[in-house]
Design a protein around this motif. Structure first.
Motif, PDB file in Angstrom:
ATOM      1  N   GLU A   1       0.827  -1.211   0.000  1.00 28.61           N
ATOM      2  CA  GLU A   1       0.000   0.000   0.000  1.00 28.61           C
ATOM      3  C   GLU A   1       0.858   1.257   0.000  1.00 28.61           C
ATOM      4  O   GLU A   1       0.594   2.217  -0.739  1.00 28.61           O
ATOM      5  CB  GLU A   1      -0.907  -0.022   1.230  1.00 28.61           C
ATOM      6  CG  GLU A   1      -2.028   0.985   1.197  1.00 28.61           C
ATOM      7  CD  GLU A   1      -2.973   0.787   2.379  1.00 28.61           C
ATOM      8  OE1 GLU A   1      -2.526   0.983   3.541  1.00 28.61           O
ATOM      9  OE2 GLU A   1      -4.131   0.414   2.159  1.00 28.61           O
TER      10      GLU A   1
ATOM     11  N   THR B   1       2.436   1.572  -3.364  1.00 31.30           N
ATOM     12  CA  THR B   1       1.422   1.958  -4.340  1.00 31.30           C
ATOM     13  C   THR B   1       1.036   3.416  -4.161  1.00 31.30           C
ATOM     14  O   THR B   1       0.876   4.161  -5.140  1.00 31.30           O
ATOM     15  CB  THR B   1       0.177   1.060  -4.179  1.00 31.30           C
ATOM     16  OG1 THR B   1       0.562  -0.301  -4.351  1.00 31.30           O
ATOM     17  CG2 THR B   1      -0.880   1.426  -5.211  1.00 31.30           C
ATOM     18  N   SER B   2       0.885   3.824  -2.899  1.00 27.47           N
ATOM     19  CA  SER B   2       0.544   5.224  -2.631  1.00 27.47           C
ATOM     20  C   SER B   2       1.648   6.152  -3.119  1.00 27.47           C
ATOM     21  O   SER B   2       1.378   7.198  -3.723  1.00 27.47           O
ATOM     22  CB  SER B   2       0.312   5.414  -1.129  1.00 27.47           C
ATOM     23  OG  SER B   2       0.063   6.761  -0.820  1.00 27.47           O
ATOM     24  N   LEU B   3       2.922   5.755  -2.843  1.00 33.49           N
ATOM     25  CA  LEU B   3       4.047   6.564  -3.311  1.00 33.49           C
ATOM     26  C   LEU B   3       4.063   6.630  -4.834  1.00 33.49           C
ATOM     27  O   LEU B   3       4.285   7.701  -5.415  1.00 33.49           O
ATOM     28  CB  LEU B   3       5.358   5.966  -2.796  1.00 33.49           C
ATOM     29  CG  LEU B   3       6.649   6.669  -3.256  1.00 33.49           C
ATOM     30  CD1 LEU B   3       6.662   8.115  -2.790  1.00 33.49           C
ATOM     31  CD2 LEU B   3       7.873   5.917  -2.753  1.00 33.49           C
ATOM     32  N   ARG B   4       3.829   5.469  -5.466  1.00 38.69           N
ATOM     33  CA  ARG B   4       3.797   5.450  -6.933  1.00 38.69           C
ATOM     34  C   ARG B   4       2.722   6.378  -7.468  1.00 38.69           C
ATOM     35  O   ARG B   4       2.945   7.152  -8.406  1.00 38.69           O
ATOM     36  CB  ARG B   4       3.528   4.029  -7.420  1.00 38.69           C
ATOM     37  CG  ARG B   4       3.480   3.891  -8.944  1.00 38.69           C
ATOM     38  CD  ARG B   4       2.741   2.638  -9.340  1.00 38.69           C
ATOM     39  NE  ARG B   4       1.340   2.703  -8.924  1.00 38.69           N
ATOM     40  CZ  ARG B   4       0.497   1.681  -9.007  1.00 38.69           C
ATOM     41  NH1 ARG B   4       0.925   0.518  -9.448  1.00 38.69           N
ATOM     42  NH2 ARG B   4      -0.758   1.821  -8.615  1.00 38.69           N
ATOM     43  N   ASN B   5       1.523   6.314  -6.842  1.00 33.94           N
ATOM     44  CA  ASN B   5       0.424   7.167  -7.296  1.00 33.94           C
ATOM     45  C   ASN B   5       0.753   8.638  -7.100  1.00 33.94           C
ATOM     46  O   ASN B   5       0.452   9.476  -7.966  1.00 33.94           O
ATOM     47  CB  ASN B   5      -0.857   6.806  -6.548  1.00 33.94           C
ATOM     48  CG  ASN B   5      -1.371   5.429  -6.918  1.00 33.94           C
ATOM     49  OD1 ASN B   5      -1.026   4.903  -7.981  1.00 33.94           O
ATOM     50  ND2 ASN B   5      -2.192   4.841  -6.075  1.00 33.94           N
ATOM     51  N   ARG B   6       1.386   8.960  -5.934  1.00 24.04           N
ATOM     52  CA  ARG B   6       1.755  10.359  -5.696  1.00 24.04           C
ATOM     53  C   ARG B   6       2.794  10.832  -6.708  1.00 24.04           C
ATOM     54  O   ARG B   6       2.739  11.964  -7.194  1.00 24.04           O
ATOM     55  CB  ARG B   6       2.278  10.529  -4.265  1.00 24.04           C
ATOM     56  CG  ARG B   6       1.195  10.426  -3.204  1.00 24.04           C
ATOM     57  CD  ARG B   6       1.675  11.023  -1.889  1.00 24.04           C
ATOM     58  NE  ARG B   6       2.803  10.313  -1.348  1.00 24.04           N
ATOM     59  CZ  ARG B   6       2.703   9.295  -0.501  1.00 24.04           C
ATOM     60  NH1 ARG B   6       1.514   8.878  -0.126  1.00 24.04           N
ATOM     61  NH2 ARG B   6       3.786   8.705  -0.023  1.00 24.04           N
ATOM     62  N   VAL B   7       3.752   9.928  -7.015  1.00 25.13           N
ATOM     63  CA  VAL B   7       4.773  10.288  -8.002  1.00 25.13           C
ATOM     64  C   VAL B   7       4.137  10.503  -9.368  1.00 25.13           C
ATOM     65  O   VAL B   7       4.472  11.463 -10.086  1.00 25.13           O
ATOM     66  CB  VAL B   7       5.856   9.196  -8.075  1.00 25.13           C
ATOM     67  CG1 VAL B   7       6.777   9.421  -9.270  1.00 25.13           C
ATOM     68  CG2 VAL B   7       6.677   9.173  -6.791  1.00 25.13           C
TER      69      VAL B   7
ATOM     70  N   THR C   1       1.311  16.484 -12.942  1.00 26.19           N
ATOM     71  CA  THR C   1       1.188  17.924 -12.657  1.00 26.19           C
ATOM     72  C   THR C   1       2.346  18.697 -13.268  1.00 26.19           C
ATOM     73  O   THR C   1       2.158  19.763 -13.872  1.00 26.19           O
ATOM     74  CB  THR C   1       1.155  18.149 -11.137  1.00 26.19           C
ATOM     75  OG1 THR C   1       0.073  17.400 -10.571  1.00 26.19           O
ATOM     76  CG2 THR C   1       0.965  19.626 -10.808  1.00 26.19           C
TER      77      THR C   1
ATOM     78  N   ILE D   1       1.033  11.365  -9.979  1.00 25.23           N
ATOM     79  CA  ILE D   1       0.263  12.613  -9.936  1.00 25.23           C
ATOM     80  C   ILE D   1       1.207  13.808 -10.041  1.00 25.23           C
ATOM     81  O   ILE D   1       0.932  14.780 -10.765  1.00 25.23           O
ATOM     82  CB  ILE D   1      -0.574  12.679  -8.644  1.00 25.23           C
ATOM     83  CG1 ILE D   1      -1.684  11.615  -8.676  1.00 25.23           C
ATOM     84  CG2 ILE D   1      -1.185  14.072  -8.466  1.00 25.23           C
ATOM     85  CD1 ILE D   1      -2.443  11.490  -7.374  1.00 25.23           C
ATOM     86  N   LEU D   2       2.347  13.720  -9.297  1.00 27.19           N
ATOM     87  CA  LEU D   2       3.321  14.811  -9.350  1.00 27.19           C
ATOM     88  C   LEU D   2       3.886  14.972 -10.756  1.00 27.19           C
ATOM     89  O   LEU D   2       4.010  16.096 -11.269  1.00 27.19           O
ATOM     90  CB  LEU D   2       4.444  14.541  -8.349  1.00 27.19           C
ATOM     91  CG  LEU D   2       5.564  15.602  -8.280  1.00 27.19           C
ATOM     92  CD1 LEU D   2       4.988  16.954  -7.885  1.00 27.19           C
ATOM     93  CD2 LEU D   2       6.653  15.159  -7.314  1.00 27.19           C
TER      94      LEU D   2
END
Length: 473
Positions: free
Chosen positions: A312, A315-321, A327, A323-324
Motif C-alpha cells: 500500500e 502503491t501510494s508513493l507510486r500514485n503520488r509520483v 502535474t 500525480i506529481l
C-alpha cells in the motif's frame, strides 16, 4: 449396591454432560461404549471427583478432597492445591501423574474423563497423551523429555491438545511419568500478541502462525478471531465443506485449518525465505517463512500480510509520483505554451503586418509588444513602414504631378499632355492644374494634348470641356 449406584451416577454424567459436549464438536456422533472406563478403580475415582463432584463441568479442579475419607483422598487433599497453583501460575491446561507400570492416570488437575483410565488398555490408548507416556516410560534417563504434536483429544471435548512428558525417578528407580497438557491459550497469546497485531507492525491483515507437519495450524487464525463471517466466506471458497464445518463447530482453527501453500511446503522442507503467493484464504500475501528447531515436532513459522496492504505504501508513493509527474508535465506544457506564444504571437503579428504591408496597406499600426529582440524587430518594422509610407506618398505626389504636367512653350502659351486613361478624379485634377497654372503663369493660350489618351468616354469628354471652360474664365 453402593458400587452400582456409583456407576449409575457416573453413567448419567457421561450421558448428560460429557457426550453432548463432545458430540457437539464432532461431525459424527460417538457412543458411550467408546469412552466408558474399564475397572472398578477408574469408575470409583471418576465418580468421587467427577460425577459426585459438586462443582460444575469445567470447574472440577476446585474440589480438594472427596468426602470418602480414603487414603487417596487424603493424599489428594495434601498435594492438589500445590499442583493446581503451579498449573495456574505457569498457565498449563492440565497436569497428569501416570503410573509407569499400569498406565493409569492416578492424578490430573482438571479431572476430565481420562482421569483414572489406563493409557495401556483404556479408551485413550491411541491418543498423543499415550504416545508421550509410552516414550517417557521406555526411557532410561531422568533427563528425557518428549513433546507430542497437537491432535484432537476427546476427553477435552475434541479440542486440539499437545502434551509434553518426562519420567519421574527416585534415585535410580522410575516411580512414574509426569505429563503436562500444553496451554493452547498461552501459545495463541504469543502468536497473536494478545490479539494486538497492530502493536507489532502487522497492520490490518498481517498474522503470524505455526504450521505442523500435517500442514495444519497450531494457533488461531487472526481472521477467525476478528471476523468469523468473512473468514468462513473466504476460506469456504478453497476448503472442503467438512473442514469448514469442523472449524465452525469447534470455533478453532488449531489442528484443523490446513495451510498447504508455497511457503509452508518450503518451510517444512527445511527452507527459509520470503515469497508472494495465495494464502489459505486464496488471498495473495507477502510471506516470510522458516522451520522451527523444536525437538520431536516438525513445525514452521509463517509471518504474512495481504500483498495489497503490504504494498500500500509503495502503491501510494507510486500514485503520488505519477500525480506529481502529471502535474509537472501539465505545468511544463502550460509554461512552454505560454512561452511559445510569447515568442510566436509577436512574430505572427509581425508576419501579418508584413503581409498587409506587402498588400499595400501602409497605414497599419505596428505595436511594440515587448522589450526583447522581437520588440526591437517590431520597432524596425514600424520605422520601415513609416519610411515606406512617406516614400510612397512622395512618389504618389510626384506621379500625380507628372500625370497632369503644365509645360510652358512661350510666354503666353502652355501645353498639358494627357497620357493614359481618364476618370472623373483625373479630369478634376486636370481642371485644377490647368486653372492654377494659367493663373500663375499669366499665359493666354493653353493646349490640351489628348493624343495619348486611351479611352475617352462621354463623362471624361464632358469633364475636359468643363476644364476648357474653366480655363477661359
Amino acid at each position: 449396591s453402593q458400587i452400582g449406584e456409583y456407576e449409575r451416577q457416573l453413567r448419567l454424567y457421561y450421558q448428560d454432560q460429557f457426550l453432548p459436549r463432545l458430540n457437539a464438536n464432532l461431525m459424527e456422533q460417538v457412543p458411550l461404549s467408546d469412552y466408558w472406563p474399564e475397572g472398578q478403580t477408574a469408575k470409583m475415582l471418576q465418580h468421587l471427583y467427577i460425577s459426585a463432584n459438586p462443582f460444575e463441568t469445567g470447574g472440577k479442579e476446585a474440589l480438594d478432597e472427596s468426602p470418602d475419607q480414603s487414603s487417596y483422598s487424603q493424599v489428594h487433599a495434601l498435594f492438589h492445591p500445590v499442583i493446581r497453583s503451579y498449573l495456574e501460575n505457569f498457565g498449563y491446561y492440565d497436569i497428569f501423574l501416570i503410573d509407569h507400570e499400569t498406565g493409569h492416570i492416578v492424578y490430573s488437575v482438571f479431572k476430565e474423563v481420562d482421569f483414572g483410565t489406563s493409557l495401556l488398555s483404556g479408551p485413550y490408548r491411541q491418543t498423543n497423551l499415550a504416545k508421550v507416556f509410552l516414550a517417557a516410560r521406555d526411557s532410561s534417563t531422568p533427563d528425557f523429555v518428549m513433546l507430542a504434536d497437537f491432535a484432537g483429544y476427546h476427553p477435552s471435548y475434541g479440542e486440539q491438545a499437545s502434551f509434553i512428558g518426562s519420567p519421574v525417578f527416585e534415585g535410580a528407580e522410575m516411580v512414574g511419568v509426569l505429563v503436562f497438557q500444553m496451554p493452547v491459550d498461552r501459545i495463541n497469546d504469543i502468536m497473536t500478541t494478545h490479539a494486538q497485531w497492530d502493536s507489532v507492525g502487522l497492520g490490518r491483515s498481517g498474522e503470524t502462525y505455526i504450521v505442523g507437519e500435517d500442514f495444519t495450524v497450531r494457533n488461531q487464525s487472526r481472521f477467525l478471531i476478528e471476523d468469523p463471517g468473512v473468514f468462513f466466506s473466504d476460506f469456504g471458497k478453497v476448503a472442503s465443506r467438512v473442514q469448514v464445518e469442523t472449524i465452525r463447530k469447534l470455533g478453532s482453527s488449531i489442528g484443523l485449518l490446513q495451510v498447504k501453500t508455497q511457503g509452508t511446503l518450503a518451510a517444512l522442507a527445511g527452507e527459509s525465505g520470503t515469497g508472494r503467493f495465495p494464502d489459505y484464504r486464496g488471498v495473495e500475501v507477502l510471506s516470510a517463512f522458516r522451520p522451527l528447531a523444536i525437538e520431536d515436532v516438525s513445525w514452521a513459522i509463517m509471518s504474512e500480510m495481504d500483498a495489497s496492504e503490504a504494498l500500500e505504501a509503495a502503491t501510494s508513493l507510486r500514485n503520488r509520483v505519477l500525480i506529481l509527474l502529471a502535474t509537472i508535465i501539465i505545468l511544463i506544457f502550460i509554461v512552454s505554451r505560454a512561452f511559445s506564444r510569447s515568442l510566436t504571437d509577436p512574430i505572427r503579428a509581425l508576419s501579418n503586418t508584413a503581409k498587409r504591408l506587402a498588400e499595400g496597406d501602409l497605414d497599419v499600426e505596428i505595436k511594440k509588444a515587448s522589450e526583447d529582440e522581437i520588440g526591437e524587430l517590431a520597432n524596425v518594422f514600424e520605422v520601415m513602414r513609416s519610411s515606406f509610407r512617406d516614400l510612397v506618398k512622395r512618389q504618389a505626389d510626384s506621379i500625380e504631378a507628372l500625370s497632369t504636367p503644365l509645360i510652358p512653350l512661350h510666354n503666353d502659351v502652355v501645353v498639358m499632355p494627357v497620357v493614359g486613361s481618364l476618370d472623373l478624379e483625373r479630369v478634376q485634377k486636370i481642371r485644377e492644374t490647368l486653372v492654377e497654372g494659367l493663373h500663375e503663369t499669366g499665359a493666354k493660350f493653353a493646349i490640351l494634348d489628348l493624343t495619348a489618351v486611351r479611352d475617352l468616354d462621354a463623362n471624361a469628354a464632358s469633364g475636359i470641356i468643363r476644364s476648357a471652360q474653366a480655363a477661359r474664365l
